[in-house]
Motif scaffolding. Structure first.
Motif, PDB file in Angstrom:
ATOM      1  N   LEU A 270       1.158  -0.398  -0.238  1.00 23.99           N
ATOM      2  CA  LEU A 270       0.179  -0.581   0.419  1.00 23.99           C
ATOM      3  C   LEU A 270       0.844   1.184   0.197  1.00 23.99           C
ATOM      4  N   GLY A 271       2.050   0.452   0.537  1.00 26.73           N
ATOM      5  CA  GLY A 271       2.741   2.206   0.649  1.00 26.73           C
ATOM      6  C   GLY A 271       3.253   2.122  -0.579  1.00 26.73           C
ATOM      7  N   LEU A 272       3.741   1.411  -1.090  1.00 26.73           N
ATOM      8  CA  LEU A 272       4.697   1.497  -2.532  1.00 26.73           C
ATOM      9  C   LEU A 272       3.111   2.378  -3.566  1.00 26.73           C
ATOM     10  N   GLY A 273       2.543   1.949  -3.794  1.00 22.44           N
ATOM     11  CA  GLY A 273       0.842   2.429  -3.750  1.00 22.44           C
ATOM     12  C   GLY A 273       1.009   4.012  -4.252  1.00 22.44           C
ATOM     13  N   GLY A 274       1.132   5.094  -2.890  1.00 24.97           N
ATOM     14  CA  GLY A 274       1.312   6.102  -2.666  1.00 24.97           C
ATOM     15  C   GLY A 274      -0.498   6.204  -1.256  1.00 24.97           C
ATOM     16  N   PHE A 275      -0.778   4.966  -0.959  1.00 24.51           N
ATOM     17  CA  PHE A 275      -2.325   5.174  -0.210  1.00 24.51           C
ATOM     18  C   PHE A 275      -1.777   4.921   0.916  1.00 24.51           C
ATOM     19  N   ILE A 276      -0.798   4.665   1.568  1.00 19.38           N
ATOM     20  CA  ILE A 276      -0.544   5.287   3.123  1.00 19.38           C
ATOM     21  C   ILE A 276       0.812   5.589   3.237  1.00 19.38           C
ATOM     22  N   GLU A 277       1.352   6.349   4.098  1.00 19.01           N
ATOM     23  CA  GLU A 277       2.572   6.921   4.288  1.00 19.01           C
ATOM     24  C   GLU A 277       3.112   6.441   5.548  1.00 19.01           C
ATOM     25  N   THR A 278       4.048   5.938   5.477  1.00 20.61           N
ATOM     26  CA  THR A 278       4.760   5.055   7.180  1.00 20.61           C
ATOM     27  C   THR A 278       5.905   6.430   7.335  1.00 20.61           C
ATOM     28  N   ILE A 279       5.800   6.917   8.725  1.00 22.26           N
ATOM     29  CA  ILE A 279       6.032   7.971   9.588  1.00 22.26           C
ATOM     30  C   ILE A 279       7.792   6.711  10.556  1.00 22.26           C
ATOM     31  N   ARG A 280       8.493   7.182  10.586  1.00 25.64           N
ATOM     32  CA  ARG A 280       9.886   6.090  10.970  1.00 25.64           C
ATOM     33  C   ARG A 280      10.365   6.874  12.348  1.00 25.64           C
ATOM     34  N   GLY A 281      10.623   5.846  13.095  1.00 25.86           N
ATOM     35  CA  GLY A 281      11.039   7.188  14.291  1.00 25.86           C
ATOM     36  C   GLY A 281      10.361   6.501  15.761  1.00 25.86           C
ATOM     37  N   ARG A 282      10.878   7.283  16.742  1.00 27.91           N
ATOM     38  CA  ARG A 282       9.910   6.806  18.293  1.00 27.91           C
ATOM     39  C   ARG A 282       8.302   6.829  18.271  1.00 27.91           C
ATOM     40  N   ASN A 283       8.286   8.123  17.838  1.00 25.80           N
ATOM     41  CA  ASN A 283       6.736   8.101  17.813  1.00 25.80           C
ATOM     42  C   ASN A 283       6.301   8.160  15.455  1.00 25.80           C
ATOM     43  N   GLY A 284       6.820   7.083  15.739  1.00 29.47           N
ATOM     44  CA  GLY A 284       6.193   6.812  13.790  1.00 29.47           C
ATOM     45  C   GLY A 284       4.990   5.924  14.081  1.00 29.47           C
ATOM     46  N   GLY A 285       3.983   5.807  12.448  1.00 25.41           N
ATOM     47  CA  GLY A 285       3.352   4.975  12.737  1.00 25.41           C
ATOM     48  C   GLY A 285       2.629   5.190  11.224  1.00 25.41           C
ATOM     49  N   LEU A 286       1.527   4.668  11.296  1.00 20.06           N
ATOM     50  CA  LEU A 286       0.877   5.339   9.731  1.00 20.06           C
ATOM     51  C   LEU A 286      -0.690   6.118   9.963  1.00 20.06           C
ATOM     52  N   ARG A 287      -0.306   6.645   8.626  1.00 16.81           N
ATOM     53  CA  ARG A 287      -1.362   7.715   8.693  1.00 16.81           C
ATOM     54  C   ARG A 287      -1.900   7.172   6.660  1.00 16.81           C
ATOM     55  N   LEU A 288      -2.857   7.444   5.994  1.00 16.39           N
ATOM     56  CA  LEU A 288      -3.214   7.362   4.640  1.00 16.39           C
ATOM     57  C   LEU A 288      -2.652   8.333   4.041  1.00 16.39           C
TER      58      LEU A 288
END
Length: 151
Positions: free
Chosen positions: A48-66
């Motif tokens: 889904l990330g490759l398709g640009g449907f989600i964005e991944t935020i790296r790091g200690r306070n990271g996570g996923l969002r649309l």
């Protein structure tokens, strides 16, 4: 037509993220929500990330969002991206991907044209729906965790 599990759970992951737009989510909580292995969800999220449907935020306070607003993500686009093969029958595949000999009914096969029309109608419905359309109040209640993070 039957969607693969990969597409099914990709759509569910997107619904989860759309139901929680005000925070970052984790792969673990999405996997737990749908009783899936975390490793399987990692593969889905990666795609889904490759398709640009989600964005991944790296790091200690990271996570996923649309990756874009839920009303800008068409369900048909997600299904086309996650399904490797949408051909209903082998003769609908591109010539280089067909298994076996050419059909004797080609190129004027009425069955093929009918199935192609049906597939077009299927995607027309999915193209008319966005991820935002999939988020009703029931999904928001079921897929949103309490503020303390507990059940």
């Amino acid at each position: 037509m039957r969607l693969t599990q990969h597409s099914d759970y990709a759509l569910r992951a997107l619904v989860f993220l759309a139901s929680n737009p005000d925070r970052l989510s984790s792969i673990r909580e999405i996997a737990e929500c749908y009783s899936l292995s975390e490793n399987y969800m990692i593969k889905i999220i990666h795609r889904l990330g490759l398709g640009g449907f989600i964005e991944t935020i790296r790091g200690r306070n990271g996570g996923l969002r649309l990756g874009r607003p839920a009303d800008a993500i068409r369900i048909g686009d997600v299904v086309r991206f996650t399904e490797d093969d949408c051909a209903l029958v082998s003769c609908m595949q591109p010539p280089g991907e067909r298994n076996g000999a050419s059909c004797r009914l080609m190129p004027d096969c009425t069955l093929r044209h009918t199935l192609d029309e049906a597939l077009g109608a299927f995607f027309a419905v999915l193209d008319n729906r966005t991820l935002a359309d999939m988020i009703g109040q029931g999904e928001k209640r079921k897929l949103t965790l309490p503020a303390d993070g507990g059940p």
